[in-house]
Structure formats: structure tokens, C-alpha cells
Design a protein around this motif. Sequence first.
Motif, PDB file in Angstrom:
ATOM      1  N   ALA A 145      -6.558  -2.241  -2.433  1.00 55.42           N
ATOM      2  CA  ALA A 145      -6.375  -1.014  -1.654  1.00 55.42           C
ATOM      3  C   ALA A 145      -5.556  -1.293  -0.398  1.00 55.42           C
ATOM      4  N   ARG A 146      -5.703  -2.497   0.159  1.00 56.04           N
ATOM      5  CA  ARG A 146      -4.916  -2.852   1.341  1.00 56.04           C
ATOM      6  C   ARG A 146      -3.428  -2.961   0.986  1.00 56.04           C
ATOM      7  N   ILE A 147      -3.135  -3.535  -0.177  1.00 58.62           N
ATOM      8  CA  ILE A 147      -1.728  -3.657  -0.576  1.00 58.62           C
ATOM      9  C   ILE A 147      -1.147  -2.287  -0.874  1.00 58.62           C
ATOM     10  N   ARG A 148      -1.928  -1.453  -1.553  1.00 62.53           N
ATOM     11  CA  ARG A 148      -1.459  -0.083  -1.793  1.00 62.53           C
ATOM     12  C   ARG A 148      -1.224   0.634  -0.467  1.00 62.53           C
ATOM     13  N   GLY A 149      -2.143   0.466   0.493  1.00 59.47           N
ATOM     14  CA  GLY A 149      -1.982   1.080   1.805  1.00 59.47           C
ATOM     15  C   GLY A 149      -0.750   0.586   2.529  1.00 59.47           C
ATOM     16  N   TYR A 150      -0.448  -0.715   2.373  1.00 58.64           N
ATOM     17  CA  TYR A 150       0.731  -1.300   3.016  1.00 58.64           C
ATOM     18  C   TYR A 150       2.014  -0.618   2.521  1.00 58.64           C
ATOM     19  N   PHE A 151       2.192  -0.549   1.219  1.00 56.62           N
ATOM     20  CA  PHE A 151       3.442   0.003   0.689  1.00 56.62           C
ATOM     21  C   PHE A 151       3.513   1.519   0.873  1.00 56.62           C
ATOM     22  N   ASN A 152       2.364   2.163   0.992  1.00 60.54           N
ATOM     23  CA  ASN A 152       2.373   3.578   1.328  1.00 60.54           C
ATOM     24  C   ASN A 152       2.800   3.778   2.781  1.00 60.54           C
ATOM     25  N   THR A 153       2.264   2.956   3.680  1.00 63.52           N
ATOM     26  CA  THR A 153       2.602   3.071   5.099  1.00 63.52           C
ATOM     27  C   THR A 153       4.073   2.796   5.345  1.00 63.52           C
ATOM     28  N   VAL A 154       4.598   1.743   4.724  1.00 72.27           N
ATOM     29  CA  VAL A 154       5.959   1.302   5.015  1.00 72.27           C
ATOM     30  C   VAL A 154       6.994   2.122   4.250  1.00 72.27           C
ATOM     31  N   PHE A 155       6.763   2.384   2.971  1.00 76.89           N
ATOM     32  CA  PHE A 155       7.792   2.974   2.113  1.00 76.89           C
ATOM     33  C   PHE A 155       7.387   4.300   1.459  1.00 76.89           C
ATOM     34  N   ASP A 156       6.224   4.864   1.811  1.00 80.95           N
ATOM     35  CA  ASP A 156       5.740   6.088   1.162  1.00 80.95           C
ATOM     36  C   ASP A 156       5.601   5.907  -0.345  1.00 80.95           C
ATOM     37  N   ALA A 157       5.147   4.725  -0.758  1.00 75.81           N
ATOM     38  CA  ALA A 157       4.980   4.459  -2.187  1.00 75.81           C
ATOM     39  C   ALA A 157       3.961   5.412  -2.794  1.00 75.81           C
ATOM     40  N   ARG A 158       4.182   5.788  -4.042  1.00 69.91           N
ATOM     41  CA  ARG A 158       3.293   6.692  -4.763  1.00 69.91           C
ATOM     42  C   ARG A 158       2.611   5.959  -5.915  1.00 69.91           C
ATOM     43  N   LEU A 159       1.365   6.316  -6.157  1.00 67.22           N
ATOM     44  CA  LEU A 159       0.645   5.753  -7.292  1.00 67.22           C
ATOM     45  C   LEU A 159       1.139   6.413  -8.570  1.00 67.22           C
ATOM     46  N   THR A 160       1.681   5.623  -9.478  1.00 67.90           N
ATOM     47  CA  THR A 160       2.162   6.159 -10.750  1.00 67.90           C
ATOM     48  C   THR A 160       1.022   6.291 -11.746  1.00 67.90           C
ATOM     49  N   ASP A 161       0.297   5.199 -11.956  1.00 66.14           N
ATOM     50  CA  ASP A 161      -0.873   5.223 -12.827  1.00 66.14           C
ATOM     51  C   ASP A 161      -1.641   3.926 -12.658  1.00 66.14           C
ATOM     52  N   CYS A 162      -2.734   3.809 -13.393  1.00 67.78           N
ATOM     53  CA  CYS A 162      -3.559   2.600 -13.393  1.00 67.78           C
ATOM     54  C   CYS A 162      -3.841   2.192 -14.832  1.00 67.78           C
ATOM     55  N   ILE A 163      -4.071   0.913 -15.013  1.00 68.34           N
ATOM     56  CA  ILE A 163      -4.487   0.396 -16.312  1.00 68.34           C
ATOM     57  C   ILE A 163      -5.735  -0.443 -16.108  1.00 68.34           C
ATOM     58  N   GLU A 164      -6.719  -0.266 -16.995  1.00 68.17           N
ATOM     59  CA  GLU A 164      -7.884  -1.136 -17.019  1.00 68.17           C
ATOM     60  C   GLU A 164      -7.834  -1.962 -18.295  1.00 68.17           C
ATOM     61  N   GLU A 165      -8.125  -3.244 -18.150  1.00 73.00           N
ATOM     62  CA  GLU A 165      -7.970  -4.170 -19.274  1.00 73.00           C
ATOM     63  C   GLU A 165      -8.970  -5.306 -19.109  1.00 73.00           C
ATOM     64  N   THR A 166      -9.486  -5.813 -20.209  1.00 73.22           N
ATOM     65  CA  THR A 166     -10.337  -7.000 -20.196  1.00 73.22           C
ATOM     66  C   THR A 166      -9.563  -8.155 -20.813  1.00 73.22           C
ATOM     67  N   ILE A 167      -9.382  -9.217 -20.018  1.00 66.51           N
ATOM     68  CA  ILE A 167      -8.649 -10.400 -20.472  1.00 66.51           C
ATOM     69  C   ILE A 167      -9.549 -11.613 -20.302  1.00 66.51           C
ATOM     70  N   SER A 168      -9.819 -12.308 -21.401  1.00 66.37           N
ATOM     71  CA  SER A 168     -10.682 -13.495 -21.392  1.00 66.37           C
ATOM     72  C   SER A 168     -12.023 -13.198 -20.719  1.00 66.37           C
ATOM     73  N   GLY A 169     -12.565 -12.008 -20.985  1.00 63.85           N
ATOM     74  CA  GLY A 169     -13.855 -11.644 -20.444  1.00 63.85           C
ATOM     75  C   GLY A 169     -13.846 -11.126 -19.019  1.00 63.85           C
ATOM     76  N   VAL A 170     -12.676 -11.082 -18.391  1.00 59.87           N
ATOM     77  CA  VAL A 170     -12.548 -10.615 -17.011  1.00 59.87           C
ATOM     78  C   VAL A 170     -11.985  -9.197 -17.023  1.00 59.87           C
ATOM     79  N   ARG A 171     -12.661  -8.282 -16.323  1.00 55.94           N
ATOM     80  CA  ARG A 171     -12.215  -6.895 -16.258  1.00 55.94           C
ATOM     81  C   ARG A 171     -11.211  -6.726 -15.125  1.00 55.94           C
ATOM     82  N   LEU A 172     -10.029  -6.213 -15.461  1.00 55.68           N
ATOM     83  CA  LEU A 172      -8.957  -6.037 -14.483  1.00 55.68           C
ATOM     84  C   LEU A 172      -8.635  -4.558 -14.307  1.00 55.68           C
ATOM     85  N   LYS A 173      -8.238  -4.211 -13.085  1.00 58.92           N
ATOM     86  CA  LYS A 173      -7.638  -2.913 -12.831  1.00 58.92           C
ATOM     87  C   LYS A 173      -6.280  -3.160 -12.203  1.00 58.92           C
ATOM     88  N   ILE A 174      -5.247  -2.531 -12.770  1.00 57.08           N
ATOM     89  CA  ILE A 174      -3.883  -2.727 -12.294  1.00 57.08           C
ATOM     90  C   ILE A 174      -3.353  -1.398 -11.785  1.00 57.08           C
TER      91      ILE A 174
END
Length: 335
Positions: free
Chosen positions: A159-188
Motif C-alpha cells: 500500500a505504501r508503494i501504491r501510495g508513492y506512485f499515486n502521490t508522485v505520478f497520479d498512478a491508477r490501479l488497473t487490477d489485481c491478481i491473487e495467486e498461490t505459488i509454492s504454497g504462498v498466497r500472493l496479491k499483485i
Amino acid sequence: MTTTASVFGAVHLGYIVIETERFTDWRRFGTDAIGMHHDGLGPDLMRFRLDDQECRFLVRRGSAEDVVATGWHIDDHTAFEQVEARIRTHGVPLQQGSDEEAALRGVERLLRFAGPKGITQEIYTTPRRSPEPLRMLASGFVTGDSGMGHIALTSTKPARIRGYFNTVFDARLTDCIEETISGVRLKIRFLRVDERHHSVAVAATRGLPLDPVRTRVQHLNIQAATLDDVAQSYQRVHELGFDMALSVGQHTNDRELSYYARTPSGFEWEVGWNPLVIDETTWEPSTLEGISVWGHLPVGQTITDKLAQFRVGARSLSRNEDTVPALSGAGIPDE
């Protein structure tokens, strides 16, 4: 001077600075495997081109074995001054790049400031164009209004990285992906600053604040002009003995067909083709399950590799991640 007007759409990923001691391997990787144009600038510097801009990748000698800076092309001086004012307003120091540094990056002038994960952020308005014809194995790469591709990071504080690019460049969230890799749950999270589906991707583990990647970037992406370019560079990576991280596949969200090679410095390099272009009038963010529709299978990964990655992740528990709090919305909780 107002700092509230949006700069979205006027910002594009322009160049990447890489630091390495593996110069011979990087030259072979960039020219003979990926197929980019190479310019040697001496024993400690080289550049790769994708188009008529003088520099898209500046590779300098050093011990980091990593990306150390990203350069962002700002369309005009008004937007440039808006970004500069935002950074100053938040109390983050700005440094003017020297004439020599600007020339190495193929730009007229640049400003630099701190970025997430210790990656310096640089902004410029006017790239220098090279009159020299491209000498490269690829037929071409897609840049222009979409920028030159994207960077992907792993983070314990997404969330801090998303906040950084929003503050500096007005970045927009396009979408998110959730995935389990080698038993680890990721959110991208996928962030865009222009018509490209994303210029920054941020992956985080769910639950434990682990960062399983040694390098500051997990991968870089460039977009090939044709499907043949992807297939031929994939074959060259194999034939030249460079490691392949993920086989050819197609992503669920941007529909890009791509593969991931492992660079001489250890982070991954994605060569892709034909990602969708965002229509701002109709696009709505969503969350998808799974990174790929098909393919993108690990190549040559052993149990030793998985254990090594686990050790890297365990060490990250005791390591502070630099998020530049003044620019990243320090009060925003991580999701």
C-alpha cells in the motif's frame, strides 16, 4: 504553482539504470539473446536501445547486481514542474543530475529523488534521439505513448508503494491478481500511469510480511513488435545458455503473451507481445484469480532453489523496507 492538476497520461517509463560486474554476460544477454541494440561507452559503461531514443538501458559497473534507478519521461514542462512541486511540498530532497549523467541517459536534463526499495527515481522531459540506425536482432519494440515496458517489485508494504506512485505520478490501479505459488498466497497490484496496462506491478505475500526476492526488482518487461520476435528471442536465450525462469504463457489480466528469462544479475526479464491498451472511458479495476491463462511454467527449478528463496524471505523479516514515507501515505494501512 498548483500541484493538484493530474499528470496521469503525461508520464511514461523512459529508461532503466542497472549496476553489475558481469559486463560480458550482460552484453551477450542484451544483444545476442534479447536482441537489443548495443552501444559500448568504455570498460565500465554500456547502453541498450529499443528505438531511436539514445538510451533505454544504461548498464554501469558496480556491485549491486540490480536496478538502481528508473527514468520517467514527462511529456511537457508544465507536468514536469507539477511533479517537481509535489516532491518539494512533501519535503523530499531533489537533486539535479549533472550534464554528464544526463548525457549518459540520453536526456537533456534530469532531476532525481528517493524511491521505494532504494531505487532512485529520475524525471526528464526531453530525450535525445540517435541518428544512428538500429543494429539489433529483433525487428522492433513497442514504446511511444505506452513507455518502454514495466517494472515489477515485491514488497512487504504494497500500500505504501501504491501510495508513492499515486502521490508522485497520479498512478491508477488497473487490477489485481491473487495467486498461490509454492504454497504462498500472493496479491499483485498493477498500476498504470498512461495507456499501458501497467508500468509498475507490486507483489506481496498474504499473511506474513515476507519478501522472497533478493533484488530490488523482481522483473523488467519490454514489449516486442511481433510474435516472431518473442519466439526467436526465447530460442536464443536457450541456445546461448542463459537461464529461463518461466516458459511462454499468456497473462490473465493484460493478455500479454510472454516469457521470463533470468538476467546475469539474477532478476528476471520478461519479453512480451500484444498486451491490451487501456481505454480510460470504460476500464474498471477488478481482481482476477491466477497470473496466467496458460503457460508461464517454472523452468529448471529445483528444491534447492525453493529453499534458497525461502531463506531470502525469512531474512526479509528482520530487514526494513524503504518506502519513502513522506511520499507514500505513511498513514495508509497495508491491505
